[in-house]
Design an enzyme around this catalytic site. Sequence first.
Site, PDB file in Angstrom:
ATOM      1  N   LYS A  78      25.504  51.634  48.285  1.00 11.09           N
ATOM      2  CA  LYS A  78      26.874  51.645  47.756  1.00 11.09           C
ATOM      3  C   LYS A  78      27.276  53.081  47.412  1.00 11.09           C
ATOM      4  CE  LYS A  78      29.678  49.402  44.142  1.00 11.09           C
ATOM      5  NZ  LYS A  78      29.688  48.413  43.054  1.00 11.09           N
ATOM      6  N   SER A 158      33.303  44.808  43.014  1.00 12.92           N
ATOM      7  CA  SER A 158      33.573  46.079  43.660  1.00 12.92           C
ATOM      8  C   SER A 158      32.631  46.380  44.829  1.00 12.92           C
ATOM      9  CB  SER A 158      33.466  47.209  42.627  1.00 12.92           C
ATOM     10  OG  SER A 158      32.122  47.327  42.159  1.00 12.92           O
ATOM     11  N   SER A 182      30.372  42.440  39.876  1.00 10.03           N
ATOM     12  CA  SER A 182      30.586  43.145  41.151  1.00 10.03           C
ATOM     13  C   SER A 182      29.466  43.021  42.168  1.00 10.03           C
ATOM     14  CB  SER A 182      30.854  44.629  40.891  1.00 10.03           C
ATOM     15  OG  SER A 182      32.111  44.804  40.303  1.00 10.03           O
TER      16      SER A 182
END
EC number: 6.3.5.7
Length: 495
Positions: A78, A158, A182
């Site tokens: 990420k 997210s 998330s």
Amino acid sequence: MSDLNKLGLAEARDALRKGDVTSVELTESCLKAIDEADALNAFVHKTPEIALERAKAADERIKDGDAPSMCGLPIGIKDLFCTKGVPSQAASGILEGFKPEYESTVSQQLADAGAVMLGKLNMDEFAMGSSNETSVYGNAVSPWRRGNDDAQLTPGGSSGGSASAVAADLCLAATGTDTGGSIRQPAAFVGITGIKPTYGRCSRWGIVAFASSLDQAGPMTKDVRDAAIMLEAMCGHDAKDSTSAELAVPNFEAMLTGDIKGKKIGIPKEYRMDGMPSEIEKLWAEGAEMLKAAGAEIVDISLPHTKYALPAYYVIAPAEASSNLARYDGVRFGHRAQLAQGDGITEMYEKTRAEGFGHEVQRRVMVGTYVLSAGFYDAYYNRARRVRTLIKKDFEDVFAAGVDAILTPATPSAAFGLGEMTEADPVQMYLNDVFTVTVNLAGLPGISVPAGLDKQGLPLGLQLIGRPWEEGDLLNTAYALENAAGFVAKPGKWW
């Protein structure tokens, strides 16, 4: 072997050990899949040179016979994790051009274990969002479609890029972070497994901060066994993070027996929300039945302060964000606005932040600054902290009464279309976190397991919440649920 990118971590690890396949072959298969999947906008910084270099080194290690479980396995990272020499922007314009001179502890541990980094994954800006629509890179897109409808769906947020990449078989697994859901919400939206470990289990050092008392890294994988393998490599004490727990990391995979006889699973009555889709209600009831059939005892429980969780979260998280994001000022790193003659330091701050931060980040910074301001600090921030203590106590009381895990829905709906939840009403978007934020406020481990499809053929997930530091036990309960649910659906390839 063809379609090597479709393997999970455990299968690929076993194939590598047998010599049926090399890490270079696995990595090349994933890099090819990534190059063909630009329509998903999941990978935003590709690192094929680093990937192939690490894959060759992993093959040598495997040959020498000293390779840990993650050795040679290609994964995505990420964009919130700092990676040395590779752009690490947290999907924000304000960090454009930032290439750290250091590696986050979690990505370093994965590299040390021999994992192969394929590149950086899309996400909501500074991890603020539930749909991956606040990214400076543009929206990440789910590989799933509703029936024959061509509308693009959100992969959740997210960690939307991570979710999309794992579900579309662009990588074998990916890192995510979870501040209010998330990891678990995107995992539920795309039919994969995502675990948020206990707060303090994974180091936060080198992960761009959103809300420091809530943020926690975790793996996003194709199944529960893979989650156990990757989580073990990510955990461990780190002296550089003052909140990191000095606890031994168990062999989580060895704890996956699937035997949950005599375990007590709580069903919280407060999670029965008004207007909850009947499909989610039905799936939740079926999940409870599956665990019961596996030998667990199902008990009704009460978590009375649940209704205050969202408002408390949306005071605490923006407050911490406004404090953490103060460092992005045009001086220390990242973007600096062009200044007009006569502009002073105040204008530089204002212009830099106006250009560098997106609307959602600006909104949360303003909310956070407001609740921390003189005159409102006690009314909002301190009150929210007291509510958080009560929420934590609700869970402690339930666990003290002998409950081993809690079963809830993961999300209030299946994935929605990109653009369907407009900026006009951000509160609607915030409601996506209704089942997940309590876990972050209490610092507990939580896992989302895919358990069924809705009538449009989209994945739905169930969430299990465990006792603090007992991720092994939680993973085993999730493993029993996964075995009973038998979820094997994959998105049809359209990209």
